[in-house]
Write an enzyme that holds these catalytic residues in place. Sequence first.
Site, PDB file in Angstrom:
ATOM      1  N   ASP A   9      61.999  85.513  -0.725  1.00 57.11           N
ATOM      2  CA  ASP A   9      62.993  85.793   0.317  1.00 57.11           C
ATOM      3  C   ASP A   9      64.357  85.357  -0.217  1.00 57.11           C
ATOM      4  O   ASP A   9      64.534  84.214  -0.651  1.00 57.11           O
ATOM      5  CB  ASP A   9      62.631  85.018   1.591  1.00 57.11           C
ATOM      6  CG  ASP A   9      63.500  85.428   2.768  1.00 57.11           C
ATOM      7  OD1 ASP A   9      62.963  85.998   3.730  1.00 57.11           O
ATOM      8  OD2 ASP A   9      64.725  85.177   2.724  1.00 57.11           O
ATOM      9  N   ASP A  18      65.375  91.887   2.354  1.00 58.98           N
ATOM     10  CA  ASP A  18      65.539  90.789   1.382  1.00 58.98           C
ATOM     11  C   ASP A  18      64.244  90.031   1.119  1.00 58.98           C
ATOM     12  O   ASP A  18      64.284  88.891   0.681  1.00 58.98           O
ATOM     13  CB  ASP A  18      66.653  89.846   1.835  1.00 58.98           C
ATOM     14  CG  ASP A  18      66.161  88.756   2.780  1.00 58.98           C
ATOM     15  OD1 ASP A  18      65.222  89.022   3.551  1.00 58.98           O
ATOM     16  OD2 ASP A  18      66.707  87.639   2.716  1.00 58.98           O
ATOM     17  N   GLU A  19      63.104  90.665   1.406  1.00 64.61           N
ATOM     18  CA  GLU A  19      61.849  89.941   1.173  1.00 64.61           C
ATOM     19  C   GLU A  19      60.744  90.861   0.686  1.00 64.61           C
ATOM     20  O   GLU A  19      60.730  92.054   0.996  1.00 64.61           O
ATOM     21  CB  GLU A  19      61.400  89.210   2.434  1.00 64.61           C
ATOM     22  CG  GLU A  19      61.219  90.107   3.623  1.00 64.61           C
ATOM     23  CD  GLU A  19      60.578  89.398   4.807  1.00 64.61           C
ATOM     24  OE1 GLU A  19      59.567  88.712   4.637  1.00 64.61           O
ATOM     25  OE2 GLU A  19      61.100  89.581   5.914  1.00 64.61           O
TER      26      GLU A  19
HETATM   27  P1  TTP Z   1      66.782  86.386   6.577  1.00 68.01           P
HETATM   28  O1  TTP Z   1      66.008  86.334   5.310  1.00 68.01           O
HETATM   29  O2  TTP Z   1      66.113  86.008   7.849  1.00 68.01           O
HETATM   30  O3  TTP Z   1      68.094  85.473   6.485  1.00 68.01           O
HETATM   31  P2  TTP Z   1      69.035  85.181   5.248  1.00 68.01           P
HETATM   32  O4  TTP Z   1      68.546  85.836   4.016  1.00 68.01           O
HETATM   33  O5  TTP Z   1      70.427  85.501   5.638  1.00 68.01           O
HETATM   34  O6  TTP Z   1      68.931  83.607   5.118  1.00 68.01           O
HETATM   35  P3  TTP Z   1      67.707  82.734   4.582  1.00 68.01           P
HETATM   36  O7  TTP Z   1      68.257  81.988   3.413  1.00 68.01           O
HETATM   37  O8  TTP Z   1      67.358  81.835   5.723  1.00 68.01           O
HETATM   38  O9  TTP Z   1      66.599  83.660   4.214  1.00 68.01           O
HETATM   39  O10 TTP Z   1      67.348  87.852   6.782  1.00 68.01           O
HETATM   40  C1  TTP Z   1      67.779  88.654   5.696  1.00 68.01           C
HETATM   41  C2  TTP Z   1      68.999  89.446   6.093  1.00 68.01           C
HETATM   42  O11 TTP Z   1      68.702  90.217   7.249  1.00 68.01           O
HETATM   43  C3  TTP Z   1      70.196  88.575   6.446  1.00 68.01           C
HETATM   44  O12 TTP Z   1      70.988  88.246   5.321  1.00 68.01           O
HETATM   45  C4  TTP Z   1      70.913  89.424   7.435  1.00 68.01           C
HETATM   46  C5  TTP Z   1      69.839  90.261   8.117  1.00 68.01           C
HETATM   47  N1  TTP Z   1      69.543  89.729   9.456  1.00 68.01           N
HETATM   48  C6  TTP Z   1      69.998  90.422  10.567  1.00 68.01           C
HETATM   49  O13 TTP Z   1      70.608  91.491  10.436  1.00 68.01           O
HETATM   50  N2  TTP Z   1      69.756  89.901  11.806  1.00 68.01           N
HETATM   51  C7  TTP Z   1      69.085  88.730  12.000  1.00 68.01           C
HETATM   52  O14 TTP Z   1      68.873  88.282  13.157  1.00 68.01           O
HETATM   53  C8  TTP Z   1      68.600  88.031  10.845  1.00 68.01           C
HETATM   54  C9  TTP Z   1      67.844  86.737  10.993  1.00 68.01           C
HETATM   55  C10 TTP Z   1      68.859  88.570   9.598  1.00 68.01           C
HETATM   56 MG    MG Z   2      66.546  85.663   3.417  1.00 69.15          MG
END
Ligand code: TTP
Ligand code: MG
Length: 367
Positions: free
Chosen positions: A8, A114-115
Amino acid sequence: MRIIAHIDMDAFYASIEERDTPRFHGLPLAVGADPDGGKGRGVVTTANYKAREYGIHSAMPISKAWQLSESAKRQGKPPVVFVHTEMAKYRAVSAKIMGVIRRFTPIVEEAGIDEAYSDVSLAGSWDKAEEVCRDIKREILAQERLTCSFGIGPNKLIAKIASNHHKPDGLTVVRQEQSEAFLAPLPIRVIPGIGPKTEEELARLRIRRVEDLKQYSHVELKQMLGNYGLELYEKIRGRDNSPIEQFYEVKSISEQETFEEDTCDSTFIGERLKEMCESVMRRMATEGFVGFRTAGVTVRFADFETKSRSHSLGMPGNSAATLHVEALKLLLPFLDGRENPRRKMIRLIGVKIEKLQPEADETPSLF
Ligand code: TTP
Ligand code: MG
């Protein structure tokens, strides 16, 4: 032996923005709606880790994020950099990252922008699997200048929870025999399927950690949570047999917009809806689909009450005009007495398409 990795990306959209604009380096940054000097009405899409230290997080009203930035400023800390969401850019980076992962491991499931999950069983041992994942981390950093976090476990459930265990730039290995003990002290929210509502209901029974849930039998969990209770019985013991789904399907495409001001102006709402339908259809085409069978809308009223409606079409729709008509039919009752007897103002609308038709699908389109 099954060894699954989950990757992720860290603060994904925010890290890309920070990377691409040198003057943002090292500053707190939030991606999302325009804060408009504190009057902005949308939400934060994501924030980098510096901005999270100010209490800013995904889905927070952008006006709240602005206030937090202002109060940090008053304490002599740097204010938050606010940046607009630019999905096309993030999708392009996502594709490159997926490409790197595939170069190292052939069996990959893209689980989100992103995962991804990947099957690293072929590495043959936990140590070798860890090495592969460290190589992927290094390559993503070298090629994309972005950090990510890895979880490695005996199944998708443990791998996913482990990847979130040390963030950012983490790597957590949980071997088969460690799985139950790893989960036991964690808050129940880490288990997929337990959202804020279930968390609250269970907290009333003093169930806060995974180990608290383990005192309940199959039958008791089913009584508490229905069929999900049965699944949960297995999950809290670290058991999960779900396969890697290599052919990740885009199941829906949606857009939503928070208006500058709450409104009940149907002409204005109809116009905004039209633009959103056009954008959704453009995205549908770039994802390689030729039609949709289900159209849906979401309405959020000024008091935040949120309603969704959807409708399945007799034959697939393939134009923005069709989507607009279908979405309007679903939306109009919310503008009059049928679904909005108190004539509440509207804060946000969204449109969504589902049951997408792939190019190769030769299903007859008339029935
Ligand atoms: P996430 O992997 O949940 O968050 P992140 O990558 O920003 O942070 P982390 O380091 O905790 O993993 O989500 C991936 C992307 O998806 C994030 O950059 C933006 C988008 N997203 C949204 O559009 N809405 C949301 O509510 C969330 C949680 C993420
Ligand atoms: Mg993330």
